[in-house]
Design a protein around this motif. Structure first.
Motif, PDB file in Angstrom:
ATOM      1  N   ARG A  77       0.837  -1.210   0.000  1.00 29.13           N
ATOM      2  CA  ARG A  77       0.000   0.000   0.000  1.00 29.13           C
ATOM      3  C   ARG A  77       0.867   1.253   0.000  1.00 29.13           C
ATOM      4  NH1 ARG A  77      -3.571  -3.215   2.938  1.00 29.13           N
ATOM      5  NH2 ARG A  77      -2.516  -2.801   4.900  1.00 29.13           N
ATOM      6  N   GLN A  78       1.894   1.249   0.841  1.00 30.72           N
ATOM      7  CA  GLN A  78       2.773   2.417   0.952  1.00 30.72           C
ATOM      8  C   GLN A  78       3.504   2.690  -0.361  1.00 30.72           C
ATOM      9  OE1 GLN A  78       6.586   1.848   1.755  1.00 30.72           O
ATOM     10  NE2 GLN A  78       6.786   3.990   1.255  1.00 30.72           N
ATOM     11  N   LEU A  79       4.022   1.659  -0.998  1.00 33.99           N
ATOM     12  CA  LEU A  79       4.755   1.843  -2.251  1.00 33.99           C
ATOM     13  C   LEU A  79       3.838   2.227  -3.411  1.00 33.99           C
ATOM     14  CD1 LEU A  79       7.254  -1.178  -2.137  1.00 33.99           C
ATOM     15  CD2 LEU A  79       7.844   1.266  -1.992  1.00 33.99           C
ATOM     16  N   SER A  80       2.684   1.604  -3.481  1.00 28.78           N
ATOM     17  CA  SER A  80       1.804   1.775  -4.639  1.00 28.78           C
ATOM     18  C   SER A  80       0.876   2.978  -4.536  1.00 28.78           C
ATOM     19  CB  SER A  80       0.956   0.514  -4.844  1.00 28.78           C
ATOM     20  OG  SER A  80       0.019   0.375  -3.779  1.00 28.78           O
ATOM     21  N   GLY A  81       0.600   3.409  -3.312  1.00 32.00           N
ATOM     22  CA  GLY A  81      -0.382   4.469  -3.126  1.00 32.00           C
ATOM     23  C   GLY A  81      -1.817   3.963  -3.178  1.00 32.00           C
ATOM     24  N   LEU A  82      -1.980   2.652  -3.285  1.00 31.00           N
ATOM     25  CA  LEU A  82      -3.315   2.051  -3.321  1.00 31.00           C
ATOM     26  C   LEU A  82      -3.837   1.851  -1.905  1.00 31.00           C
ATOM     27  CD1 LEU A  82      -2.643  -0.626  -6.099  1.00 31.00           C
ATOM     28  CD2 LEU A  82      -3.795   1.594  -6.367  1.00 31.00           C
ATOM     29  N   SER A  83      -5.143   1.638  -1.784  1.00 33.51           N
ATOM     30  CA  SER A  83      -5.722   1.491  -0.452  1.00 33.51           C
ATOM     31  C   SER A  83      -6.395   0.146  -0.219  1.00 33.51           C
ATOM     32  CB  SER A  83      -6.734   2.613  -0.198  1.00 33.51           C
ATOM     33  OG  SER A  83      -7.769   2.542  -1.153  1.00 33.51           O
ATOM     34  N   GLY A  84      -6.303  -0.762  -1.142  1.00 30.99           N
ATOM     35  CA  GLY A  84      -6.987  -2.045  -1.006  1.00 30.99           C
ATOM     36  C   GLY A  84      -6.321  -2.982  -0.019  1.00 30.99           C
ATOM     37  N   ASP A  85      -6.703  -4.248  -0.097  1.00 32.61           N
ATOM     38  CA  ASP A  85      -6.136  -5.259   0.784  1.00 32.61           C
ATOM     39  C   ASP A  85      -6.233  -6.617   0.101  1.00 32.61           C
ATOM     40  OD1 ASP A  85      -4.877  -6.047   3.183  1.00 32.61           O
ATOM     41  OD2 ASP A  85      -6.774  -6.745   4.002  1.00 32.61           O
ATOM     42  N   GLY A  86      -5.473  -7.563   0.606  1.00 31.33           N
ATOM     43  CA  GLY A  86      -5.554  -8.941   0.156  1.00 31.33           C
ATOM     44  C   GLY A  86      -5.177  -9.128  -1.300  1.00 31.33           C
ATOM     45  N   ALA A  87      -5.772 -10.147  -1.897  1.00 31.54           N
ATOM     46  CA  ALA A  87      -5.459 -10.504  -3.282  1.00 31.54           C
ATOM     47  C   ALA A  87      -5.759  -9.370  -4.249  1.00 31.54           C
ATOM     48  CB  ALA A  87      -6.231 -11.766  -3.680  1.00 31.54           C
ATOM     49  N   ALA A  88      -6.817  -8.615  -3.998  1.00 34.60           N
ATOM     50  CA  ALA A  88      -7.166  -7.500  -4.890  1.00 34.60           C
ATOM     51  C   ALA A  88      -6.061  -6.436  -4.889  1.00 34.60           C
ATOM     52  CB  ALA A  88      -8.498  -6.893  -4.472  1.00 34.60           C
ATOM     53  N   LEU A  89      -5.508  -6.148  -3.732  1.00 33.47           N
ATOM     54  CA  LEU A  89      -4.398  -5.186  -3.652  1.00 33.47           C
ATOM     55  C   LEU A  89      -3.187  -5.696  -4.409  1.00 33.47           C
ATOM     56  CD1 LEU A  89      -2.880  -2.704  -2.488  1.00 33.47           C
ATOM     57  CD2 LEU A  89      -2.373  -4.128  -0.474  1.00 33.47           C
ATOM     58  N   ILE A  90      -2.854  -6.957  -4.219  1.00 38.26           N
ATOM     59  CA  ILE A  90      -1.670  -7.522  -4.875  1.00 38.26           C
ATOM     60  C   ILE A  90      -1.870  -7.515  -6.390  1.00 38.26           C
ATOM     61  CG2 ILE A  90      -0.213  -9.565  -5.087  1.00 38.26           C
ATOM     62  CD1 ILE A  90      -0.073  -7.849  -2.379  1.00 38.26           C
ATOM     63  N   GLU A  91      -3.049  -7.879  -6.851  1.00 38.99           N
ATOM     64  CA  GLU A  91      -3.342  -7.838  -8.288  1.00 38.99           C
ATOM     65  C   GLU A  91      -3.184  -6.421  -8.827  1.00 38.99           C
ATOM     66  OE1 GLU A  91      -4.169  -9.949 -10.967  1.00 38.99           O
ATOM     67  OE2 GLU A  91      -3.284 -11.356  -9.553  1.00 38.99           O
ATOM     68  N   ALA A  92      -3.761  -5.455  -8.135  1.00 40.08           N
ATOM     69  CA  ALA A  92      -3.721  -4.066  -8.604  1.00 40.08           C
ATOM     70  C   ALA A  92      -2.295  -3.511  -8.623  1.00 40.08           C
ATOM     71  CB  ALA A  92      -4.619  -3.195  -7.724  1.00 40.08           C
ATOM     72  N   ALA A  93      -1.486  -3.904  -7.654  1.00 42.32           N
ATOM     73  CA  ALA A  93      -0.140  -3.339  -7.536  1.00 42.32           C
ATOM     74  C   ALA A  93       0.925  -4.101  -8.313  1.00 42.32           C
ATOM     75  CB  ALA A  93       0.259  -3.284  -6.060  1.00 42.32           C
ATOM     76  N   LEU A  94       0.779  -5.419  -8.447  1.00 37.99           N
ATOM     77  CA  LEU A  94       1.868  -6.236  -8.990  1.00 37.99           C
ATOM     78  C   LEU A  94       1.558  -6.951 -10.302  1.00 37.99           C
ATOM     79  CD1 LEU A  94       2.970  -7.763  -5.585  1.00 37.99           C
ATOM     80  CD2 LEU A  94       4.321  -6.198  -6.977  1.00 37.99           C
ATOM     81  N   SER A  95       0.292  -6.994 -10.697  1.00 38.23           N
ATOM     82  CA  SER A  95      -0.004  -7.743 -11.925  1.00 38.23           C
ATOM     83  C   SER A  95       0.430  -6.950 -13.154  1.00 38.23           C
ATOM     84  CB  SER A  95      -1.482  -8.097 -12.010  1.00 38.23           C
ATOM     85  OG  SER A  95      -2.242  -6.950 -12.322  1.00 38.23           O
ATOM     86  N   LEU A  96       0.727  -7.692 -14.212  1.00 40.58           N
ATOM     87  CA  LEU A  96       1.171  -7.066 -15.458  1.00 40.58           C
ATOM     88  C   LEU A  96       0.036  -6.295 -16.127  1.00 40.58           C
ATOM     89  CD1 LEU A  96       3.348  -9.996 -16.810  1.00 40.58           C
ATOM     90  CD2 LEU A  96       4.138  -7.898 -15.700  1.00 40.58           C
ATOM     91  N   GLY A  97      -1.182  -6.763 -15.956  1.00 38.23           N
ATOM     92  CA  GLY A  97      -2.334  -6.072 -16.526  1.00 38.23           C
ATOM     93  C   GLY A  97      -2.245  -5.900 -18.032  1.00 38.23           C
ATOM     94  N   LYS A  98      -3.117  -5.100 -18.572  1.00 42.75           N
ATOM     95  CA  LYS A  98      -3.159  -4.871 -20.019  1.00 42.75           C
ATOM     96  C   LYS A  98      -1.939  -4.112 -20.520  1.00 42.75           C
ATOM     97  CE  LYS A  98      -8.164  -5.000 -20.234  1.00 42.75           C
ATOM     98  NZ  LYS A  98      -9.384  -4.235 -20.339  1.00 42.75           N
ATOM     99  N   SER A  99      -1.420  -3.205 -19.686  1.00 45.12           N
ATOM    100  CA  SER A  99      -0.275  -2.392 -20.110  1.00 45.12           C
ATOM    101  C   SER A  99       1.034  -3.169 -20.073  1.00 45.12           C
ATOM    102  CB  SER A  99      -0.141  -1.160 -19.212  1.00 45.12           C
ATOM    103  OG  SER A  99       0.298  -1.549 -17.910  1.00 45.12           O
ATOM    104  N   GLY A 100       1.075  -4.236 -19.292  1.00 46.08           N
ATOM    105  CA  GLY A 100       2.316  -4.995 -19.127  1.00 46.08           C
ATOM    106  C   GLY A 100       3.278  -4.353 -18.146  1.00 46.08           C
TER     107      GLY A 100
END
Length: 176
Positions: A77-100
């Motif tokens: 959360r601190q590094l990414s600036g995101l506020s989520g938790d659990g698997a959803a947070l990890i997906e949002a912060a660390l997944s390659l997503g559409k942009s890669g």
């Protein structure tokens, strides 16, 4: 162990320091080979210890495992600036997503191996959460035992995660 009878210990630099006084052989063994000493010997990451030192001092492995695992989510959360938790947070912060390009990248992502490693890192964190944080958060302490060995293995894994985060590249969402 002998040094604990005169309230001494040897720190990680080999220097004699004041320590806990032992009065029996069993106490000496416990004081000389404490869980905290083993965590220091293993070079446990400061962020992990910051979250669970109180529980370690209380010898409460159950809650220490829960708090130690929370350290990774707090750090993401601190590094990414995101506020989520659990698997959803990890997906949002660390997944390659559409942009890669994830918000937090543990390598330069130039090869398929690098991208696989990034995906594996995200899966590792989700796995640690599913295996250690979630059960402890939902099960009563009386029904779940966390042994010293389990706690040491968890904290060692979490330390490795934090060390990878220490050198990660952060790509804030506005820059991707």
């Amino acid at each position: 162990e002998v040094l604990t009878f005169v309230s001494l210990r040897i720190d990680e630099k080999g220097v004699g320091r004041p320590g806990v006084r032992s009065s029996t052989l069993d106490e000496a063994s416990r004081n000389a080979t404490s869980l905290r000493a083993e965590l220091r010997r293993r070079g446990t990451h400061d962020e992990v210890l910051r979250y669970c030192t109180v529980e370690l001092l209380k010898k409460n492995n159950f809650h220490a495992s829960l708090e130690a695992t929370k350290s990774v989510f707090g750090r993401v959360r601190q590094l990414s600036g995101l506020s989520g938790d659990g698997a959803a947070l990890i997906e949002a912060a660390l997944s390659l997503g559409k942009s890669g390009t994830p918000i937090i990248a543990i390598n330069d992502l130039t090869s398929q191996t690098d991208r696989d490693e990034q995906t594996g890192f995200a899966n590792l964190i989700k796995g640690l959460s599913g295996m250690f944080r979630n059960p402890v958060a939902h099960d009563p302490r009386v029904l779940r035992t966390v042994t010293d060995i389990q706690l040491l293995e968890l904290v060692t894994s979490l330390s490795m995660v934090h060390r990878r985060l220490d050198v990660a590249t952060v790509n804030h969402p506005s820059s991707t």
